[in-house]
Design a protein around this motif. Structure first.
Motif, PDB file in Angstrom:
ATOM      1  N   GLY A  41       0.788  -1.221   0.000  1.00 15.09           N
ATOM      2  CA  GLY A  41       0.000   0.000   0.000  1.00 15.09           C
ATOM      3  C   GLY A  41       0.823   1.275   0.000  1.00 15.09           C
ATOM      4  N   GLU A  42       2.103   1.184   0.281  1.00  8.34           N
ATOM      5  CA  GLU A  42       2.958   2.359   0.306  1.00  8.34           C
ATOM      6  C   GLU A  42       3.462   2.694  -1.100  1.00  8.34           C
ATOM      7  OE1 GLU A  42       4.601   2.277   4.886  1.00  8.34           O
ATOM      8  OE2 GLU A  42       5.947   1.605   3.289  1.00  8.34           O
ATOM      9  N   LEU A 100       1.767  -0.121  -3.661  1.00  9.20           N
ATOM     10  CA  LEU A 100       2.629  -1.249  -3.977  1.00  9.20           C
ATOM     11  C   LEU A 100       2.106  -2.539  -3.373  1.00  9.20           C
ATOM     12  CD1 LEU A 100       5.994   0.615  -3.672  1.00  9.20           C
ATOM     13  CD2 LEU A 100       5.309  -0.754  -5.647  1.00  9.20           C
ATOM     14  N   LYS A 101       2.336  -3.629  -4.111  1.00 10.99           N
ATOM     15  CA  LYS A 101       1.883  -4.946  -3.713  1.00 10.99           C
ATOM     16  C   LYS A 101       3.082  -5.886  -3.571  1.00 10.99           C
ATOM     17  CE  LYS A 101      -2.344  -4.288  -6.414  1.00 10.99           C
ATOM     18  NZ  LYS A 101      -3.217  -4.840  -7.479  1.00 10.99           N
ATOM     19  N   PRO A 102       2.942  -6.944  -2.800  1.00  5.77           N
ATOM     20  CA  PRO A 102       4.068  -7.886  -2.681  1.00  5.77           C
ATOM     21  C   PRO A 102       4.548  -8.408  -4.038  1.00  5.77           C
ATOM     22  CG  PRO A 102       2.444  -8.320  -0.983  1.00  5.77           C
ATOM     23  CD  PRO A 102       1.839  -7.283  -1.881  1.00  5.77           C
ATOM     24  N   VAL A 123      13.512  -3.460  -5.204  1.00  2.31           N
ATOM     25  CA  VAL A 123      12.279  -3.021  -4.561  1.00  2.31           C
ATOM     26  C   VAL A 123      11.671  -4.241  -3.880  1.00  2.31           C
ATOM     27  CG1 VAL A 123       9.936  -2.171  -4.914  1.00  2.31           C
ATOM     28  CG2 VAL A 123      11.841  -1.145  -6.180  1.00  2.31           C
ATOM     29  N   THR A 124      11.437  -4.109  -2.588  1.00  2.00           N
ATOM     30  CA  THR A 124      10.834  -5.195  -1.821  1.00  2.00           C
ATOM     31  C   THR A 124       9.586  -4.678  -1.126  1.00  2.00           C
ATOM     32  OG1 THR A 124      13.011  -6.208  -1.439  1.00  2.00           O
ATOM     33  CG2 THR A 124      11.191  -6.919  -0.023  1.00  2.00           C
ATOM     34  N   VAL A 125       8.474  -5.362  -1.366  1.00  2.00           N
ATOM     35  CA  VAL A 125       7.204  -4.982  -0.764  1.00  2.00           C
ATOM     36  C   VAL A 125       6.781  -6.121   0.159  1.00  2.00           C
ATOM     37  CG1 VAL A 125       4.848  -4.203  -1.148  1.00  2.00           C
ATOM     38  CG2 VAL A 125       6.626  -3.738  -2.865  1.00  2.00           C
ATOM     39  N   SER A 126       6.811  -5.829   1.446  1.00  4.28           N
ATOM     40  CA  SER A 126       6.538  -6.882   2.417  1.00  4.28           C
ATOM     41  C   SER A 126       6.061  -6.278   3.724  1.00  4.28           C
ATOM     42  CB  SER A 126       7.807  -7.705   2.672  1.00  4.28           C
ATOM     43  OG  SER A 126       7.583  -8.666   3.693  1.00  4.28           O
ATOM     44  N   SER A 127       5.161  -6.985   4.382  1.00  6.75           N
ATOM     45  CA  SER A 127       4.692  -6.550   5.699  1.00  6.75           C
ATOM     46  C   SER A 127       5.521  -7.211   6.790  1.00  6.75           C
ATOM     47  CB  SER A 127       3.213  -6.880   5.864  1.00  6.75           C
ATOM     48  OG  SER A 127       2.977  -8.249   5.635  1.00  6.75           O
TER      49      SER A 127
END
Length: 115
Positions: free
Chosen positions: A15-16, A86-88, A111-115
Motif C-alpha cells: 500500500g505504500e 505497492l503490492k508484494p 524493490v521489496t514490498v513486504s509486511s
C-alpha cells in the motif's frame, strides 16, 4: 561512456509508495525511448513502463496500470517511475533501459514490498 544509474529502491509495506529515478549520460537521451523493466526471482525480465523520446506516449504493463506513472525530464536526462499502492508481487529488481540506435541498461535497484 554510457551510464544509467538507478536509485530509490528499498523496502516498503503493501500500500505504500516509492519513486525510482534513473540518471543517464553518454548518449543523446532526448532521442531515446526510456523504459523501466523488472525481474523477480525465478522469473523473466518484464517491461513495466515506457515513455517515448518526447514524452508524449506512455505504455504500462497491465499489472501496474493505474498505480505506476513514468516521467522523463529531457533537460536533466532523467526518467522516473512513481509507484503507488505497492503490492508484494511488485517485489523485483527494477532496471532502467534506454533504446534507440543503442540499447542500454542500468545496474538495477531492488524493490521489496513486504509486511
Amino acid at each position: 561512456q554510457v551510464q544509467l544509474v538507478e536509485s530509490g529502491g528499498g523496502l516498503v509495506q503493501p500500500g505504500e509508495s516509492l519513486r525510482l529515478s534513473c540518471v543517464a549520460s553518454g548518449f543523446t537521451f532526448s532521442m531515446y525511448t526510456m523504459s523501466w523493466y523488472r525481474q523477480a526471482p525465478g522469473k523473466e525480465r518484464e517491461l513495466v513502463a515506457s515513455i517515448a523520446s518526447r514524452g508524449g506516449i506512455r505504455n504500462y504493463a497491465d499489472s501496474v496500470k493505474g498505480r505506476f506513472i513514468i516521467f522523463r525530464d529531457n533537460a536533466k536526462n532523467t526518467v522516473s517511475l512513481h509507484m503507488n499502492n505497492l503490492k508484494p508481487e511488485d517485489t523485483a529488481v527494477y532496471y532502467c533501459n534506454g533504446r534507440s540506435t543503442g540499447n542500454y541498461w542500468g545496474q538495477g535497484t531492488q524493490v521489496t514490498v513486504s509486511s
